[in-house]
Design an enzyme around this catalytic site. Structure first.
Site, PDB file in Angstrom:
ATOM      1  NE  ARG A   1       3.109   3.630  -7.215  1.00 60.02           N
ATOM      2  CZ  ARG A   1       1.839   3.227  -7.223  1.00 60.02           C
ATOM      3  NH1 ARG A   1       1.174   3.104  -6.079  1.00 60.02           N
ATOM      4  NH2 ARG A   1       1.242   2.950  -8.363  1.00 60.02           N
TER       5      ARG A   1
ATOM      6  CG  HIS B   1      -1.931   1.106   1.202  1.00 61.03           C
ATOM      7  ND1 HIS B   1      -3.164   0.978   0.598  1.00 61.03           N
ATOM      8  CD2 HIS B   1      -1.889   2.374   1.682  1.00 61.03           C
ATOM      9  CE1 HIS B   1      -3.846   2.112   0.722  1.00 61.03           C
ATOM     10  NE2 HIS B   1      -3.091   2.970   1.375  1.00 61.03           N
ATOM     11  CB  SER B   2       1.488   3.783  -2.582  1.00 64.74           C
ATOM     12  OG  SER B   2       2.165   2.839  -3.383  1.00 64.74           O
TER      13      SER B   2
ATOM     14  CD  GLU C   1       1.256  11.341  -0.206  1.00 64.75           C
ATOM     15  OE1 GLU C   1       0.167  11.252  -0.820  1.00 64.75           O
ATOM     16  OE2 GLU C   1       1.388  11.118   1.001  1.00 64.75           O
TER      17      GLU C   1
ATOM     18  CG  ASP D   1       3.773   4.052 -10.642  1.00 64.32           C
ATOM     19  OD1 ASP D   1       4.565   4.296  -9.721  1.00 64.32           O
ATOM     20  OD2 ASP D   1       2.865   3.204 -10.552  1.00 64.32           O
TER      21      ASP D   1
END
Length: 254
Positions: A178, A100-101, A142, A176
């Site tokens: 991440r 979970h980001s 985030e 993205d």
């Protein structure tokens, strides 16, 4: 920055079995836990085992050196990631996990511009119902990796006609950015058996598989669609490659 303080022998005796060193390609990861964490989950108290980790380029084997180094660093200005473990995560044959980001606006304030807060609570409940699993709460994710301040600017652009991808790219970011490497290293330290991933995002699934982790499957996670986030969720399907949900009237977000 404060001066380094000497750690008491009593504190060291308590902590020495609660901190483990994980070697990584980018330095080292210090994992502290488990810690009993009773959580209010939909009106019921559920006890998880909480771990927190810190990634650093330095590597110190001595626990006293680790703690004394941290006491001279202002860690409060930086986010650290966590994992909530439920049940016998290490030994159960089947376990659910959620990467979970962090979403400051959705998870903390309950913003309806996304369904992140819903996903956070729902995935925790699904893990409890399943009997064993872990929720990884990734603090450096985030805004899909752009940070909270940049996310605020992206929101302004979205209020002026940009979709999520366009807003990020207009600020000079990729859609993205991440990275899951540190979370994967922590997962490997906690469990070696297969996991089922709670996600609608194929990139998360690919990250685990590419790292050589045994993945037994994927479980979708959706809901809380509203007039405030419908366009945002559709952008994730159409532009970011998220897996569309078959159930009518629902959209994924991850």
């Amino acid at each position: 920055m404060s001066e380094v303080q000497t750690v008491s022998k009593q504190a060291l005796a308590v902590l020495e079995d609660k901190i483990q060193l994980i070697h990584s390609s980018q330095g080292s990861i210090y994992l502290v836990g488990p810690i009993n964490l009773p959580i209010n989950l939909y009106g019921e108290t559920v006890v998880f085992q909480w771990y927190c980790w810190l990634q650093t380029k330095e590597e110190k084997e001595d626990i006293q050196q680790i703690i004394e180094k941290l006491s001279s660093s202002n860690l409060a200005e930086f986010q650290q990631s966590s994992v909530l473990v439920y049940g016998d995560f290490k030994h159960e044959e089947d376990a659910l996990i959620r990467m979970h980001s962090i979403c400051h606006t959705g998870d903390i304030f309950g913003s309806k511009r996304c369904d992140c807060g819903y996903q956070l609570k729902e995935s925790m409940q699904m893990i409890v119902d399943h009997g064993a699993g872990a929720l990884f709460y990734l603090a450096n994710h985030e805004g899909r990796g752009i940070g909270l301040f940049s996310k605020a600017m992206a929101y302004i652009l979205q209020e002026n006609g940009y979709d999520t991808v366009e807003a990020n790219e207009s600020l000079g970011f990729v859609d993205d950015s991440r990275n899951y490497d540190d979370a994967i290293q922590v997962l490997k330290a906690l469990r070696s058996k297969p996991v089922t991933l709670l996600t609608n995002n194929p990139k998360k699934l690919a990250a685990l598989i590419d790292a050589g982790l045994p993945v037994s499957g994927r479980t979708p996670l959706w809901g809380d669609v509203s007039e405030f986030n419908e366009a945002y969720l559709q952008t994730k399907i159409k532009r970011s490659g998220h897996l569309e949900v078959e159930a009518e009237g629902t959209c994924p977000n991850d």
